[in-house]
Scaffold this motif. Structure first.
Motif, PDB file in Angstrom:
ATOM      1  N   HIS A 129       0.877  -1.171   0.000  1.00  0.00           N
ATOM      2  CA  HIS A 129       0.000   0.000   0.000  1.00  0.00           C
ATOM      3  C   HIS A 129       0.917   1.225   0.000  1.00  0.00           C
ATOM      4  O   HIS A 129       1.305   1.714   1.069  1.00  0.00           O
TER       5      HIS A 129
ATOM      6  N   ARG B 269       0.600   4.354  -0.565  1.00  0.00           N
ATOM      7  CA  ARG B 269       0.145   5.591   0.086  1.00  0.00           C
ATOM      8  C   ARG B 269       0.323   5.523   1.595  1.00  0.00           C
ATOM      9  O   ARG B 269       0.515   6.554   2.246  1.00  0.00           O
TER      10      ARG B 269
ATOM     11  N   PRO C 280       5.829   7.325   3.800  1.00  0.00           N
ATOM     12  CA  PRO C 280       4.651   8.020   3.270  1.00  0.00           C
ATOM     13  C   PRO C 280       4.580   9.451   3.776  1.00  0.00           C
ATOM     14  O   PRO C 280       5.141   9.795   4.821  1.00  0.00           O
ATOM     15  N   GLU C 281       3.853  10.283   3.043  1.00  0.00           N
ATOM     16  CA  GLU C 281       3.742  11.699   3.389  1.00  0.00           C
ATOM     17  C   GLU C 281       2.773  11.940   4.541  1.00  0.00           C
ATOM     18  O   GLU C 281       2.734  13.045   5.077  1.00  0.00           O
ATOM     19  N   ARG C 282       2.016  10.942   4.920  1.00  0.00           N
ATOM     20  CA  ARG C 282       1.050  11.076   5.996  1.00  0.00           C
ATOM     21  C   ARG C 282       1.281   9.936   7.000  1.00  0.00           C
ATOM     22  O   ARG C 282       1.959   8.951   6.695  1.00  0.00           O
TER      23      ARG C 282
ATOM     24  N   ARG D 115       0.802   6.545   8.916  1.00  0.00           N
ATOM     25  CA  ARG D 115       0.237   5.268   8.479  1.00  0.00           C
ATOM     26  C   ARG D 115      -1.093   4.993   9.188  1.00  0.00           C
ATOM     27  O   ARG D 115      -1.334   5.463  10.279  1.00  0.00           O
TER      28      ARG D 115
ATOM     29  N   MET E  15      -8.282   4.212  -1.983  1.00  0.00           N
ATOM     30  CA  MET E  15      -7.075   3.390  -2.027  1.00  0.00           C
ATOM     31  C   MET E  15      -7.159   2.447  -3.227  1.00  0.00           C
ATOM     32  O   MET E  15      -8.247   2.147  -3.720  1.00  0.00           O
TER      33      MET E  15
END
Length: 228
Positions: A36, A38, A69-71, A73, A122
């Motif tokens: 995943h 993202r 990831p930019e955010r 998890r 997603m």
């Protein structure tokens, strides 16, 4: 609205350890799955009867450092509470409840943004879905005037945007979820939230003075086994 139980989430320090944990308990190991991007995680999956499946999830070692990831998890995997439990090995962290059409998860969330976390789109391969993830990546909670209830016991909501989602497409092993239990210090508040979303029939909630916990009773060829 009445929801369906979609899948169980086993958190693991790595996928091999998680698969071994499930195999030791149930007699068969999860396989397949994927990454995943993202969320910086990857998984392996295991189909069961009744349209329910099991997911082993772990932080993807390829998605750390500059590739993180930019955010935050999902499922609280970056949080200290989950990381602390993972030091003792894999465990049943969470579960997801499925929103069936013609209901629309995104529209429902937009109508009640104070009760339902943002519904994030997603995809992985041919699979496309939306599920609720708080902005800080924490586990979902049901919030009342006195306290908040969640910590893995209150479900993530998911809606699949493909017909052949894993609960239908995965090979079914000789396994069936018999009952899902949750223990929580704010059990009555949690029951209220579960009733509001239409998921109170999917899990039995018990009062506890300790930390919130999940356990799943699963029928196997060798009798009923428990994941927790």
């Amino acid at each position: 609205m009445t929801l369906a139980l979609d899948h169980l989430v086993i958190a693991a320090p790595d996928l091999d350890t998680g698969a071994d944990y499930v195999a030791a308990a149930l007699g068969v190991a999860p396989a397949g799955g994927g990454a995943h991007a993202r969320m910086g995680t990857h998984n392996r999956v295991l189909g069961m009867y009744g349209g329910v499946y099991l997911e082993v999830i772990a932080i993807d070692p390829a998605a750390t450092g500059q590739h993180a990831p930019e955010r935050p998890r999902w499922f609280g995997l970056d949080g200290e509470l989950v990381q602390q439990r993972l030091r003792d090995g894999p465990f049943l962290l969470h579960w997801a409840a499925r929103v069936e059409r013609p209901a629309d998860l995104s529209r429902w969330q937009a109508q009640y943004p104070d009760r339902i976390a943002p519904a994030i789109p997603m995809s992985r391969g041919h699979l496309h879905w939306r599920l609720t993830v708080p902005d800080d990546g924490s586990l979902p909670a049901w919030r009342g005037e006195a306290a908040s209830a969640g910590e893995g016991v209150f479900p993530t909501l998911i809606q699949w945007d493909v017909a052949d989602y894993p609960g239908r497409s995965l090979p079914r092993q000789d396994l069936a979820l018999r009952r899902l239990h949750g223990s929580h210090p704010h059990a009555e508040l949690l029951r209220q939230g579960l009733a509001w979303i239409g998921a109170d029939h999917l899990i039995a909630i018990e009062q506890t003075d300790g930390v919130p916990l999940l356990r799943a009773e699963i029928e196997t060829p060798n009798g009923v086994k428990t994941l927790q």
